[in-house]
Design a protein around this motif. Sequence first.
Motif, PDB file in Angstrom:
ATOM      1  N   GLU A   2       0.845  -1.188   0.000  1.00  0.00           N
ATOM      2  CA  GLU A   2       0.000   0.000   0.000  1.00  0.00           C
ATOM      3  C   GLU A   2       0.884   1.244   0.000  1.00  0.00           C
ATOM      4  N   THR A   3       0.583   2.182  -0.882  1.00  0.00           N
ATOM      5  CA  THR A   3       1.301   3.448  -0.927  1.00  0.00           C
ATOM      6  C   THR A   3       0.468   4.504  -0.215  1.00  0.00           C
ATOM      7  N   LYS A   4       0.940   4.954   0.949  1.00  0.00           N
ATOM      8  CA  LYS A   4       0.193   5.908   1.756  1.00  0.00           C
ATOM      9  C   LYS A   4       0.513   7.340   1.327  1.00  0.00           C
ATOM     10  N   ILE A   5      -0.484   8.206   1.416  1.00  0.00           N
ATOM     11  CA  ILE A   5      -0.299   9.627   1.138  1.00  0.00           C
ATOM     12  C   ILE A   5      -0.244  10.364   2.476  1.00  0.00           C
ATOM     13  N   ALA A  14       5.837   9.477   8.016  1.00  0.00           N
ATOM     14  CA  ALA A  14       6.662   9.270   6.820  1.00  0.00           C
ATOM     15  C   ALA A  14       8.110   8.977   7.212  1.00  0.00           C
ATOM     16  N   ALA A  15       8.606   9.683   8.224  1.00  0.00           N
ATOM     17  CA  ALA A  15       9.982   9.460   8.689  1.00  0.00           C
ATOM     18  C   ALA A  15      10.146   8.068   9.284  1.00  0.00           C
ATOM     19  N   ASP A  16       9.099   7.561   9.938  1.00  0.00           N
ATOM     20  CA  ASP A  16       9.156   6.196  10.478  1.00  0.00           C
ATOM     21  C   ASP A  16       9.401   5.190   9.357  1.00  0.00           C
ATOM     22  N   LEU A  17       8.732   5.371   8.225  1.00  0.00           N
ATOM     23  CA  LEU A  17       8.929   4.463   7.092  1.00  0.00           C
ATOM     24  C   LEU A  17      10.370   4.542   6.581  1.00  0.00           C
ATOM     25  N   ILE A  18      10.915   5.755   6.500  1.00  0.00           N
ATOM     26  CA  ILE A  18      12.307   5.921   6.067  1.00  0.00           C
ATOM     27  C   ILE A  18      13.239   5.154   6.996  1.00  0.00           C
ATOM     28  N   ARG A  19      13.048   5.293   8.293  1.00  0.00           N
ATOM     29  CA  ARG A  19      13.914   4.612   9.266  1.00  0.00           C
ATOM     30  C   ARG A  19      13.771   3.099   9.193  1.00  0.00           C
ATOM     31  N   GLN A  20      12.602   2.638   8.704  1.00  0.00           N
ATOM     32  CA  GLN A  20      12.377   1.192   8.548  1.00  0.00           C
ATOM     33  C   GLN A  20      12.946   0.660   7.232  1.00  0.00           C
ATOM     34  N   VAL A  24       9.906   6.681   0.547  1.00  0.00           N
ATOM     35  CA  VAL A  24       8.884   7.715   0.650  1.00  0.00           C
ATOM     36  C   VAL A  24       9.230   8.836  -0.325  1.00  0.00           C
ATOM     37  N   ALA A  25       8.341   9.129  -1.246  1.00  0.00           N
ATOM     38  CA  ALA A  25       8.550  10.235  -2.176  1.00  0.00           C
ATOM     39  C   ALA A  25       8.303  11.553  -1.450  1.00  0.00           C
ATOM     40  N   PHE A  26       9.086  12.566  -1.799  1.00  0.00           N
ATOM     41  CA  PHE A  26       8.975  13.855  -1.117  1.00  0.00           C
ATOM     42  C   PHE A  26       9.034  15.001  -2.122  1.00  0.00           C
ATOM     43  N   PRO A  27       8.400  16.125  -1.780  1.00  0.00           N
ATOM     44  CA  PRO A  27       8.426  17.279  -2.685  1.00  0.00           C
ATOM     45  C   PRO A  27       9.692  18.099  -2.462  1.00  0.00           C
ATOM     46  N   THR A  28      10.185  18.703  -3.515  1.00  0.00           N
ATOM     47  CA  THR A  28      11.198  19.747  -3.378  1.00  0.00           C
ATOM     48  C   THR A  28      10.696  20.940  -4.170  1.00  0.00           C
ATOM     49  N   GLU A  29      11.475  22.007  -4.226  1.00  0.00           N
ATOM     50  CA  GLU A  29      11.064  23.158  -5.029  1.00  0.00           C
ATOM     51  C   GLU A  29      11.183  22.858  -6.519  1.00  0.00           C
ATOM     52  N   THR A  30      11.859  21.761  -6.888  1.00  0.00           N
ATOM     53  CA  THR A  30      12.055  21.433  -8.308  1.00  0.00           C
ATOM     54  C   THR A  30      11.056  20.377  -8.768  1.00  0.00           C
ATOM     55  N   VAL A  31      11.279  19.117  -8.393  1.00  0.00           N
ATOM     56  CA  VAL A  31      10.351  18.018  -8.702  1.00  0.00           C
ATOM     57  C   VAL A  31      10.233  17.139  -7.454  1.00  0.00           C
ATOM     58  N   TYR A  32       9.356  16.138  -7.501  1.00  0.00           N
ATOM     59  CA  TYR A  32       9.263  15.187  -6.387  1.00  0.00           C
ATOM     60  C   TYR A  32      10.412  14.183  -6.483  1.00  0.00           C
ATOM     61  N   GLY A  33      11.036  13.897  -5.332  1.00  0.00           N
ATOM     62  CA  GLY A  33      12.116  12.935  -5.271  1.00  0.00           C
ATOM     63  C   GLY A  33      11.676  11.646  -4.602  1.00  0.00           C
ATOM     64  N   LEU A  34      12.380  10.564  -4.898  1.00  0.00           N
ATOM     65  CA  LEU A  34      12.078   9.273  -4.295  1.00  0.00           C
ATOM     66  C   LEU A  34      13.065   9.032  -3.163  1.00  0.00           C
ATOM     67  N   GLY A 164       5.244   5.345   0.685  1.00  0.00           N
ATOM     68  CA  GLY A 164       4.425   6.529   0.874  1.00  0.00           C
ATOM     69  C   GLY A 164       4.846   7.700   0.019  1.00  0.00           C
ATOM     70  N   ILE A 165       4.008   8.737   0.037  1.00  0.00           N
ATOM     71  CA  ILE A 165       4.266   9.987  -0.682  1.00  0.00           C
ATOM     72  C   ILE A 165       3.930  11.130   0.265  1.00  0.00           C
ATOM     73  N   LEU A 166       4.869  12.025   0.489  1.00  0.00           N
ATOM     74  CA  LEU A 166       4.624  13.232   1.263  1.00  0.00           C
ATOM     75  C   LEU A 166       4.092  14.293   0.306  1.00  0.00           C
ATOM     76  N   ASP A 167       2.831  14.634   0.432  1.00  0.00           N
ATOM     77  CA  ASP A 167       2.158  15.516  -0.527  1.00  0.00           C
ATOM     78  C   ASP A 167       2.093  16.936   0.018  1.00  0.00           C
ATOM     79  N   ALA A 168       2.865  17.826  -0.583  1.00  0.00           N
ATOM     80  CA  ALA A 168       2.822  19.241  -0.212  1.00  0.00           C
ATOM     81  C   ALA A 168       2.395  20.095  -1.395  1.00  0.00           C
ATOM     82  N   GLY A 169       1.636  19.486  -2.324  1.00  0.00           N
ATOM     83  CA  GLY A 169       1.145  20.224  -3.478  1.00  0.00           C
ATOM     84  C   GLY A 169       2.149  20.268  -4.617  1.00  0.00           C
TER      85      GLY A 169
END
Length: 342
Positions: A2-5, A14-20, A24-34, A164-169
């Motif tokens: 399951e991919t959580k938003i 989201a950080a818990d998943l990273i530590r595991q 987790v995909a994350f937004p930057t000012e440029t594009v979304y990173g994996l 997961g995906i960290l959605d900041a628009g």
Amino acid sequence: METKIFKPTEVGAAADLIRQGELVAFPTETVYGLGADATNVAAVEKVYKAKGRPSDNPLIVHVADQATVRQFVTTIQPAVQRLMDTFWPGPLTIILPLQPGSLAPQVTGGLTTAAFRNPRQAATLDLIKTAGVPLVGPSANTSGKPSPTTAQHVYHDLKGKIGGILDAGPTDLGVESTVIDMSTAQPAILRPGAVTRADLERVLGPIADSQKQVKPDEVPKAPGMKYTHYSPTAEVQIVDPEVDWETVVTWSQQQPAPVGILATDAVLNRYAWPQNVATYSLGTDIHSASHALFAGLRAFDLHPDITTILVEGFSPNGLGEAYMNRLNKAAGQHHFSTADLR
């Protein structure tokens, strides 16, 4: 899987998943990173698998502060310090020489250098700080496809493949960071971006240009130098600034299949487009065009009946250098010509 938003207020989960060791995909000012823990080899290997990315293509390491970089590199030269002080946090990636063994070859492509970036997106800085580790962050898309500028783009490509995906628009800039190589005697731009050559030369003085095609047996120092990038399924052609768009209208009318037109409002509003044409606005100038380019290519990619996409080209100066770099890769250097009229 399951991919959580996650909302920006849910950075802790989201950080818990990273530590595991999850992605987790994350937004930057440029594009979304994996995102994956840059110090966890197994997690980094998942990035290559999820993207379908060649493992000799190095990954950019995203950090929350300058101090983290010092844990991995041999030295910070005064010129590098000036760059970090001027452009970080921001859309500049800096290639630096590594302390031996400080990062796994899965991150560096086996090189003795690594690429570092301190993004300015608040939610992602929170994610890195909360996870407590630097994050690798290639674009969060299927390798070779247009880079994602929204969480929805990421979900379309990677749902079921990442945690997961960290959605900041939507992202602000739309093209990936500028990459500058500071591991050699002469600084060199390996990938153009929103931090322009003129911006960099105001800090460093003259800079070499190393946007070269990497040989098949050569490991690239930065992403985007070797493999096909940014390409939708349809054929992409560049409409150069000197082309009369009336010829594009005429050509489009002759096509048996629908045609996608990706252009500024000035172009789209000036002509009467035939019924077989679908349009997508690049806005009013190079800034809005750079922001909209990948989203427009992706929008047309959702319509399999569109087999050709014509995209407005710009002068390769300033931000136009980054825009045309990405567009030429998407088009495979294919430029629209009146010779195509039949």
